[in-house]
Design an enzyme around this catalytic site. Structure first.
Site, PDB file in Angstrom:
ATOM      1  N   ASN A 131      10.475  -0.303  -0.191  1.00 41.56           N
ATOM      2  CA  ASN A 131       9.616   0.295  -1.216  1.00 41.56           C
ATOM      3  C   ASN A 131       9.559   1.812  -0.980  1.00 41.56           C
ATOM      4  O   ASN A 131       9.106   2.260   0.070  1.00 41.56           O
ATOM      5  CB  ASN A 131       8.218  -0.335  -1.117  1.00 41.56           C
ATOM      6  CG  ASN A 131       7.280   0.189  -2.175  1.00 41.56           C
ATOM      7  OD1 ASN A 131       7.249   1.389  -2.434  1.00 41.56           O
ATOM      8  ND2 ASN A 131       6.495  -0.684  -2.770  1.00 41.56           N
ATOM      9  N   HIS A 181       6.229   5.843  -1.460  1.00 44.76           N
ATOM     10  CA  HIS A 181       5.563   6.909  -0.706  1.00 44.76           C
ATOM     11  C   HIS A 181       6.457   8.119  -0.450  1.00 44.76           C
ATOM     12  O   HIS A 181       5.956   9.174  -0.059  1.00 44.76           O
ATOM     13  CB  HIS A 181       4.948   6.360   0.571  1.00 44.76           C
ATOM     14  CG  HIS A 181       3.830   5.411   0.255  1.00 44.76           C
ATOM     15  ND1 HIS A 181       2.802   5.747  -0.603  1.00 44.76           N
ATOM     16  CD2 HIS A 181       3.605   4.132   0.618  1.00 44.76           C
ATOM     17  CE1 HIS A 181       1.988   4.719  -0.729  1.00 44.76           C
ATOM     18  NE2 HIS A 181       2.448   3.719  -0.007  1.00 44.76           N
ATOM     19  N   HIS A 205       7.218   1.157  -7.726  1.00 42.16           N
ATOM     20  CA  HIS A 205       6.082   0.789  -8.572  1.00 42.16           C
ATOM     21  C   HIS A 205       5.839   1.922  -9.574  1.00 42.16           C
ATOM     22  O   HIS A 205       5.430   3.016  -9.179  1.00 42.16           O
ATOM     23  CB  HIS A 205       4.859   0.584  -7.671  1.00 42.16           C
ATOM     24  CG  HIS A 205       3.640   0.095  -8.380  1.00 42.16           C
ATOM     25  ND1 HIS A 205       2.497  -0.263  -7.702  1.00 42.16           N
ATOM     26  CD2 HIS A 205       3.365  -0.104  -9.699  1.00 42.16           C
ATOM     27  CE1 HIS A 205       1.571  -0.654  -8.572  1.00 42.16           C
ATOM     28  NE2 HIS A 205       2.065  -0.557  -9.791  1.00 42.16           N
ATOM     29  N   ARG A 228       3.498   3.175 -11.811  1.00 44.70           N
ATOM     30  CA  ARG A 228       2.079   2.967 -12.139  1.00 44.70           C
ATOM     31  C   ARG A 228       1.734   3.589 -13.474  1.00 44.70           C
ATOM     32  O   ARG A 228       2.317   4.594 -13.877  1.00 44.70           O
ATOM     33  CB  ARG A 228       1.195   3.595 -11.050  1.00 44.70           C
ATOM     34  CG  ARG A 228       1.272   2.907  -9.705  1.00 44.70           C
ATOM     35  CD  ARG A 228       0.268   3.532  -8.771  1.00 44.70           C
ATOM     36  NE  ARG A 228      -1.071   3.379  -9.310  1.00 44.70           N
ATOM     37  CZ  ARG A 228      -1.958   2.470  -8.900  1.00 44.70           C
ATOM     38  NH1 ARG A 228      -1.662   1.662  -7.901  1.00 44.70           N
ATOM     39  NH2 ARG A 228      -3.140   2.389  -9.447  1.00 44.70           N
ATOM     40  N   ARG A 274       1.126   8.024 -10.413  1.00 43.54           N
ATOM     41  CA  ARG A 274       0.666   8.809  -9.247  1.00 43.54           C
ATOM     42  C   ARG A 274       1.785   9.107  -8.249  1.00 43.54           C
ATOM     43  O   ARG A 274       1.699  10.038  -7.478  1.00 43.54           O
ATOM     44  CB  ARG A 274      -0.527   8.160  -8.564  1.00 43.54           C
ATOM     45  CG  ARG A 274      -0.221   6.939  -7.757  1.00 43.54           C
ATOM     46  CD  ARG A 274      -1.429   6.528  -6.923  1.00 43.54           C
ATOM     47  NE  ARG A 274      -2.574   6.185  -7.747  1.00 43.54           N
ATOM     48  CZ  ARG A 274      -3.497   5.291  -7.392  1.00 43.54           C
ATOM     49  NH1 ARG A 274      -3.409   4.676  -6.232  1.00 43.54           N
ATOM     50  NH2 ARG A 274      -4.510   5.016  -8.174  1.00 43.54           N
ATOM     51  N   GLU A 307       7.928  -2.899  -9.531  1.00 41.35           N
ATOM     52  CA  GLU A 307       6.535  -3.363  -9.503  1.00 41.35           C
ATOM     53  C   GLU A 307       5.813  -2.723 -10.671  1.00 41.35           C
ATOM     54  O   GLU A 307       5.978  -1.523 -10.937  1.00 41.35           O
ATOM     55  CB  GLU A 307       5.855  -2.933  -8.200  1.00 41.35           C
ATOM     56  CG  GLU A 307       6.285  -3.724  -7.013  1.00 41.35           C
ATOM     57  CD  GLU A 307       5.619  -3.227  -5.740  1.00 41.35           C
ATOM     58  OE1 GLU A 307       4.744  -2.341  -5.812  1.00 41.35           O
ATOM     59  OE2 GLU A 307       5.997  -3.697  -4.677  1.00 41.35           O
ATOM     60  N   THR A 362     -10.764 -11.576  -5.793  1.00 38.58           N
ATOM     61  CA  THR A 362     -11.645 -10.966  -4.793  1.00 38.58           C
ATOM     62  C   THR A 362     -10.843 -10.471  -3.586  1.00 38.58           C
ATOM     63  O   THR A 362     -11.228  -9.541  -2.908  1.00 38.58           O
ATOM     64  CB  THR A 362     -12.716 -11.966  -4.303  1.00 38.58           C
ATOM     65  OG1 THR A 362     -12.066 -13.199  -4.039  1.00 38.58           O
ATOM     66  CG2 THR A 362     -13.812 -12.148  -5.320  1.00 38.58           C
ATOM     67  N   GLU A 412       5.120 -13.224  -4.857  1.00 38.08           N
ATOM     68  CA  GLU A 412       5.137 -12.420  -3.631  1.00 38.08           C
ATOM     69  C   GLU A 412       3.777 -12.596  -2.985  1.00 38.08           C
ATOM     70  O   GLU A 412       2.747 -12.243  -3.582  1.00 38.08           O
ATOM     71  CB  GLU A 412       5.401 -10.938  -3.942  1.00 38.08           C
ATOM     72  CG  GLU A 412       5.360 -10.097  -2.661  1.00 38.08           C
ATOM     73  CD  GLU A 412       5.917  -8.693  -2.856  1.00 38.08           C
ATOM     74  OE1 GLU A 412       6.873  -8.532  -3.642  1.00 38.08           O
ATOM     75  OE2 GLU A 412       5.387  -7.765  -2.223  1.00 38.08           O
ATOM     76  N   HIS A 439       3.170  -6.196   1.820  1.00 31.40           N
ATOM     77  CA  HIS A 439       1.965  -5.358   1.886  1.00 31.40           C
ATOM     78  C   HIS A 439       1.446  -5.318   3.318  1.00 31.40           C
ATOM     79  O   HIS A 439       1.037  -6.327   3.862  1.00 31.40           O
ATOM     80  CB  HIS A 439       0.845  -5.819   0.940  1.00 31.40           C
ATOM     81  CG  HIS A 439      -0.151  -4.719   0.707  1.00 31.40           C
ATOM     82  ND1 HIS A 439      -0.121  -3.908  -0.408  1.00 31.40           N
ATOM     83  CD2 HIS A 439      -1.154  -4.257   1.467  1.00 31.40           C
ATOM     84  CE1 HIS A 439      -1.085  -3.018  -0.319  1.00 31.40           C
ATOM     85  NE2 HIS A 439      -1.722  -3.210   0.814  1.00 31.40           N
TER      86      HIS A 439
HETATM   87  N1  PXP Z   1       4.566  -5.458  -2.265  1.00 31.61           N
HETATM   88  C1  PXP Z   1       3.712  -5.076  -3.232  1.00 31.61           C
HETATM   89  C2  PXP Z   1       3.533  -5.959  -4.417  1.00 31.61           C
HETATM   90  C3  PXP Z   1       3.026  -3.853  -3.150  1.00 31.61           C
HETATM   91  O1  PXP Z   1       2.194  -3.482  -4.138  1.00 31.61           O
HETATM   92  C4  PXP Z   1       3.241  -3.035  -2.030  1.00 31.61           C
HETATM   93  C5  PXP Z   1       2.515  -1.733  -1.916  1.00 31.61           C
HETATM   94  O2  PXP Z   1       2.960  -0.839  -2.833  1.00 31.61           O
HETATM   95  C6  PXP Z   1       4.157  -3.459  -1.059  1.00 31.61           C
HETATM   96  C7  PXP Z   1       4.784  -4.682  -1.187  1.00 31.61           C
HETATM   97  C8  PXP Z   1       4.494  -2.606   0.124  1.00 31.61           C
HETATM   98  O3  PXP Z   1       3.374  -2.435   0.925  1.00 31.61           O
HETATM   99  P1  PXP Z   1       3.440  -1.414   2.135  1.00 31.61           P
HETATM  100  O4  PXP Z   1       3.659  -0.064   1.578  1.00 31.61           O
HETATM  101  O5  PXP Z   1       2.117  -1.580   2.798  1.00 31.61           O
HETATM  102  O6  PXP Z   1       4.603  -1.856   2.999  1.00 31.61           O
END
Ligand code: PXP
Length: 247
Positions: free
Chosen positions: A7, A10, A47, A49, A53, A74, A105, A155, A196
């Site tokens: 991913n 960042h 992702h 968004r 962002r 995503e 939640t 997922e 995640h």
């Molecule tokens: N999977 C999904 C669906 C996510 O939303 C994220 C975070 O953007 C990740 C995986 C990756 O999470 P992390 O950046 O904490 O590895």
């Protein structure tokens, strides 16, 4: 063997911190994706968004043109982004919550609460040749609803497991939920990914969940890349995923 989807959100987060609103800037998430692929990543996840962002529209277009593995987009189940995805044609979309009312939640997508819309989006994506995954917590109600949408994948949200990792009793409870959730989903015909909060210390636990297809990992890889570079960070993660668990 579990696959690794890197991913790259960042990488774009850092770029946007300096170059927000401009059509250039560094670091380039597409370059990071190409390096990740060359280092052995099996797919790239981004992702887009609603608030843009981090990842921008031009990034996903460039990713679609340039990467050679699998593009996992995503996205929230909202009309604007659905239309972009249908044109972009990623290999797979992972539908995730962005707004408070879409979240259970515990932080996954509330599939049973938004069943109709998700089922329609699932069908439209599949008709366009795009596979669909739903990002959910290992909650039996959400898993069952996910299967009813006709999605190909879920997922599993590993955030609670990752947060509990330092407390053995809590960690074991969260791990058990993931294990049972994966089993339930597979028995309903779903393929199971996870992600995640996974990092170099906790990721090897995922090996103990039979049949997991792919892990989507971003933050820990991008963080390590600051020290060792993106290619080494990806190689280290592939190695950590295959490490023999001590437990
Ligand atoms: N999977 C999904 C669906 C996510 O939303 C994220 C975070 O953007 C990740 C995986 C990756 O999470 P992390 O950046 O904490 O590895």
């Amino acid at each position: 063997m579990m696959k690794l989807g890197v991913n790259i959100d960042h990488v774009a987060t850092v770029r946007e911190a300096r170059y927000r609103g401009q059509v250039h800037g560094e670091p380039d998430p597409v370059a990071a994706a190409l390096v990740s692929e060359a280092a052995g990543a099996h797919g790239i996840t981004a992702h887009l968004r609603e608030d843009r962002r981090h990842i921008q529209d031009r990034d996903v277009l460039a990713l679609r043109r340039q990467i050679r593995t699998r593009l996992n987009l995503e996205m929230a189940d909202i009309p604007e982004i659905v239309e972009i995805a249908l044109k972009l044609k990623p290999d797979i979309v992972c539908l995730v919550p962005e707004r408070r009312q879409e979240v259970t939640t515990e932080g996954g997508l509330d599939v049973s609460g938004h069943f109709q819309s998700l089922e329609i989006t699932r069908r439209r994506m599949n008709e366009a040749g795009i596979e669909v995954s739903l990002f959910i917590t290992p909650d039996p109600v959400q898993i069952e609803a996910s299967a009813r949408t006709g999605s190909q994948f879920i997922e599993l949200h590993t955030g609670a497991f990752a947060e509990a990792f330092a407390q053995p009793a809590d960690r074991d409870r969260e791990f058990q939920r993931l294990l049972e959730g994966a089993r339930q989903a597979q028995s309903l015909g779903l393929q199971v990914n996870a992600g995640h909060g996974l990092n170099y210390e906790n990721v090897h636990w995922m090996q103990r969940i039979p049949g997991l297809v792919e892990l989507n990992i971003g933050h820990s890889i991008v963080s390590r890349a600051l020290r060792v570079g993106m290619a080494q960070a990806v190689r280290d993660m592939l190695q950590a995923m295959a490490a023999v668990p001590e437990h």
